[in-house]
Design a protein around this motif. Structure first.
Motif, short mmCIF file in Angstrom:
data_model
loop_
_atom_site.label_atom_id
_atom_site.label_comp_id
_atom_site.label_asym_id
_atom_site.label_seq_id
_atom_site.Cartn_x
_atom_site.Cartn_y
_atom_site.Cartn_z
N ILE A 276 15.80 -5.40 -27.62
CA ILE A 276 14.73 -6.45 -27.62
C ILE A 276 15.48 -7.25 -26.61
O ILE A 276 13.88 -8.36 -25.61
CB ILE A 276 14.58 -7.90 -28.94
N GLY A 277 16.64 -8.06 -26.53
CA GLY A 277 17.17 -8.23 -25.10
C GLY A 277 16.60 -8.71 -23.92
O GLY A 277 16.05 -8.67 -23.05
N ALA A 278 17.18 -7.41 -23.86
CA ALA A 278 16.82 -5.89 -21.79
C ALA A 278 15.32 -6.28 -22.63
O ALA A 278 15.28 -6.06 -21.29
CB ALA A 278 18.07 -4.59 -22.35
N VAL A 279 14.44 -5.37 -23.22
CA VAL A 279 13.08 -5.05 -22.99
C VAL A 279 12.41 -6.72 -22.44
O VAL A 279 11.93 -6.48 -21.35
CB VAL A 279 12.43 -4.55 -23.80
N THR A 280 13.40 -8.04 -23.27
CA THR A 280 12.47 -9.08 -22.96
C THR A 280 12.88 -9.45 -21.06
O THR A 280 11.75 -10.40 -20.45
CB THR A 280 12.66 -10.02 -23.77
N VAL A 281 14.09 -9.18 -20.71
CA VAL A 281 14.11 -10.08 -19.24
C VAL A 281 13.92 -9.24 -17.83
O VAL A 281 13.18 -8.94 -18.05
CB VAL A 281 15.58 -9.48 -19.16
N LEU A 282 13.46 -7.51 -19.09
CA LEU A 282 12.77 -6.41 -17.70
C LEU A 282 11.51 -6.67 -17.49
O LEU A 282 10.94 -7.13 -16.84
CB LEU A 282 13.16 -5.10 -18.75
N ILE A 283 10.78 -6.82 -18.16
CA ILE A 283 8.77 -6.99 -18.98
C ILE A 283 9.49 -8.39 -18.07
O ILE A 283 8.57 -8.37 -17.18
CB ILE A 283 8.48 -7.31 -20.32
N ARG A 284 10.35 -9.48 -18.28
CA ARG A 284 9.51 -11.08 -17.17
C ARG A 284 9.65 -10.57 -15.79
O ARG A 284 9.50 -11.22 -15.05
CB ARG A 284 10.71 -12.35 -18.22
N LEU A 285 11.35 -10.08 -15.64
CA LEU A 285 11.61 -9.74 -13.78
C LEU A 285 10.86 -8.52 -13.34
O LEU A 285 10.10 -8.73 -12.20
CB LEU A 285 13.31 -9.49 -13.82
N LYS A 286 10.51 -7.47 -14.32
CA LYS A 286 10.24 -6.36 -13.05
C LYS A 286 8.72 -6.70 -13.89
O LYS A 286 7.57 -5.21 -13.34
CB LYS A 286 10.68 -5.50 -13.80
N GLY A 287 8.10 -6.80 -14.99
CA GLY A 287 6.48 -6.68 -14.67
C GLY A 287 5.41 -7.59 -14.45
O GLY A 287 6.22 -8.10 -14.09
N GLY A 288 4.32 -7.42 -14.96
CA GLY A 288 3.65 -7.68 -14.24
C GLY A 288 3.20 -9.13 -15.01
O GLY A 288 2.54 -10.22 -14.35
N LEU A 289 3.51 -9.38 -16.26
CA LEU A 289 3.90 -10.75 -16.69
C LEU A 289 4.59 -11.65 -16.88
O LEU A 289 5.74 -11.22 -17.01
CB LEU A 289 3.32 -9.86 -18.71
N PRO A 290 4.12 -13.08 -16.81
CA PRO A 290 5.37 -13.90 -17.14
C PRO A 290 6.14 -13.27 -17.50
O PRO A 290 7.67 -13.88 -17.77
CB PRO A 290 5.35 -15.09 -16.45
N GLU A 291 6.22 -13.36 -19.36
CA GLU A 291 6.39 -13.62 -20.17
C GLU A 291 6.29 -11.84 -21.04
O GLU A 291 5.14 -11.47 -21.31
CB GLU A 291 5.75 -14.70 -21.58
N GLY A 292 7.85 -11.54 -21.75
CA GLY A 292 7.75 -10.99 -22.21
C GLY A 292 8.28 -10.10 -24.08
O GLY A 292 8.27 -9.62 -24.09
#
Lengths: 214, 356
Positions: free
Chosen positions: B307-323
């Motif tokens: 969960i922690g890793a996916v959250t950070v990856l979505i925030r930094l690399k994904g299109g959404l600001p929050e993951g």
């Protein structure tokens, strides 16, 4: 004698619409059912093309059912079906480019629609041309009804319109999720639920009547 | 047949039962959520209060109606629907239209819980199912943030007037928050969340503001301090596994720390990642849902790291600001797999010999 046989023919026709509805009862042909029902227009286009292919290929399969060797029958069916799908493909392209673009690869995928192959294998290869065509028409109408049921709900909620005509005024807030694939699954689930509720209620009533008559 | 008539009283296990019941645990989770809820009302005013009441009411009512439809005894009294309602309200924007909040509440309980067979059977956190549905259904409304502490920190206006989008008519497009703010003649107030500011304008928010809760965002994610307080309360009462939040936060800090060290200009600091957005609320109150998280300690570490890793990856690399939401739902989905991989060996049993 003739009356009872025509009665049976009507039964064959009605079978596909209600009792053995390809989508709501047999749960066949899910790929086009879920993929292209985000508007009523797409649903109708898909339904009509499928009906054409289904009727024509059932007729041809029933015609050649006695001369095709058993070992190569599936290949023959696919060949027959894909011939008609190619016709549909060209016709849609000629009639309306927007519809052609909306349906995309799903026109070509009618070839592997399990409803068509299923009816060819289960019905048309064992029955006369007349009855096969009746069965195909019934199944096709059932499929169309199901597609319009799904497309109607999805377009109403997802776009606030029916057949492209806005119904709720300019301030309607669309539920975008119903245009997305997940909305297709939700809608199909809700329709399946509704249909099984009706069926269960019917069966219970029939059982009660039987008890009373005994 | 009374027990006394037999020489030996035979019963099936378990023979020793714990004192804790589902109702007690759930009630204490509600207690732990109360400070966060109260602070949300203080920060965002009457609109947030109305939304919290509406989602909680909807969830409880839906649960009751569904139990009646299934001809079961109502399970409203176990407080789980209350928690779902509270959490749903706390992870929605404060000026969210109430009619959409009702939709979210109904979806949370029906699709998130009742369809799977009620409490204990749900693979996903119901509140997050509802929020994910709302995110996909109304992508504009759910990313429209109201400013915190409008018009001033100690002003009564926030509690006497409702933000216009909150009371938009059912099925109708809500008023924009920006227009509302201009209407009450405030300038220089922006509703952008710290994460959105970071992502789209590259502007960091002071850490102390994030910690105390002076920022815009979902209703309940403002104050990291109160969330941690609630978490400590639950851990101290042994009603929550401390490994869940700790593993999530440690992994999130580690992954974002690695990004930060690789390029200090482009990426925010790990501390910013921890205290901004919904990560804290999600880690403490949502990921720790007993139903959706693995059972063995090792399993929980894997789950939290995911969960922690996916959250950070979505925030930094994904299109959404929050993951955080998608990360937790993904973690929930992986839980059965993690459980089957980390199942402890039965005492005395040997490892299966590998067949040649």
């Amino acid at each position: 004698m003739s009356e009872s046989s025509s009665n049976r023919d009507i039964q064959v026709l009605l079978n596909g619409i209600w009792k053995e509805n390809p989508v709501f009862v047999q749960v066949l042909g899910m790929c086009p059912t879920l993929a292209v029902t985000n508007s009523v227009r797409n649903a109708i286009a898909m339904g009509v093309s499928t009906v054409f292919v289904l009727v024509m290929s059932s007729m041809l399969v029933a015609m050649v059912r006695k001369i095709v060797p058993k070992q190569v029958r599936i290949a023959t069916y696919i060949l027959i079906i894909s011939t008609f799908v190619t016709i549909v493909d060209y016709v849609i392209k000629a009639v309306s480019i927007p519809v052609y673009k909306a349906l995309g690869p799903f026109i070509a995928l009618i070839v592997v629609n399990c409803i068509i192959l299923g009816r060819a294998e289960a019905f048309a290869s064992k029955n006369t041309v007349y009855r096969s065509v009746l069965d195909a028409i019934g199944m096709g109408i059932g499929f169309c009804i199901a597609l319009v049921c799904l497309g109607g709900v999805r377009e109403l909620l997802g776009n606030g319109s029916f057949l492209g005509v806005p119904l709720f005024g300019p301030y309607y807030e669309p539920w975008v999720i119903f245009l997305l694939p997940s909305g297709g699954f939700f809608t199909l689930g809700a329709w399946l639920l509704a249909f099984s509720l009706i069926k269960e209620r019917k069966a219970r009533r029939a059982a009660q009547e039987q008890e009373q008559s005994v | 047949m009374s027990v006394g008539t037999h020489a030996i009283d035979i019963r099936t296990s378990p023979h020793i039962k714990g004192q804790l019941t589902t109702d007690t645990i759930m009630l204490h989770v509600v207690y732990a959520l109360l400070p966060v809820t109260a602070f949300a009302v203080f920060v965002f005013g009457l609109s947030a209060l109305l939304m919290i009441l509406v989602t909680t009411g909807t969830c409880v009512l839906t649960e009751h109606v569904l139990c009646k439809l299934a001809k079961k005894q109502t399970t409203v009294r176990d407080y789980s629907a209350v928690i779902t309602g509270l959490l749903l309200a706390l992870c929605l924007p404060p000026a969210f239209p109430l009619w959409m909040a009702v939709v979210g509440g109904v979806v949370s309980i029906t699709l998130g819980k009742a369809l799977f067979g009620g409490l204990g059977m749900n693979p996903f956190n119901p509140a997050l199912v509802g929020r994910a549905f709302l995110q996909a259904a109304f992508p504009v409304a759910i990313t429209t943030w109201a400013p915190a502490f409008w018009p001033k920190v100690w002003s009564i206006e926030r509690f006497t007037s409702i933000m216009l989008p909150t009371v938009s008519l059912p099925f109708m497009r809500p008023e924009s928050v920006a227009a509302f703010i201009q209407g009450v003649s405030l300038d220089g107030l922006s509703g952008a969340t710290p994460l959105a500011k970071m992502k789209f304008e590259h502007q960091a928010t002071p850490l102390i503001d994030l910690f105390v809760g002076m920022t815009a965002g979902s209703a309940g994610e403002a104050s990291a301090f109160l969330i941690i307080l609630g978490g400590i309360y639950l851990c101290a009462r042994k009603m929550m596994n401390w490994r869940v939040p700790v593993s999530i936060l440690v992994t999130a800090a580690a992954v974002s720390g690695a990004f930060y060290l690789s390029d200090r200009q482009a990426y925010p600091t790990p501390m910013f990642m921890l205290f901004s957005g919904g990560l804290m609320l999600g880690a403490v109150f949502m990921a720790s849902d007993m139903v959706g998280s693995p059972m063995s300690p090792i399993g929980i570490w894997i789950y939290g790291a995911l969960i922690g890793a996916v959250t950070v990856l979505i925030r930094l690399k994904g299109g959404l600001p929050e993951g955080t939401m998608y990360a937790i739902l993904l973690g929930n989905a992986c839980t059965p797999l993690i459980d089957s991989l980390t199942q402890p060996r039965i005492f005395g049993a040997r490892k299966k010999a590998v067949k040649p």
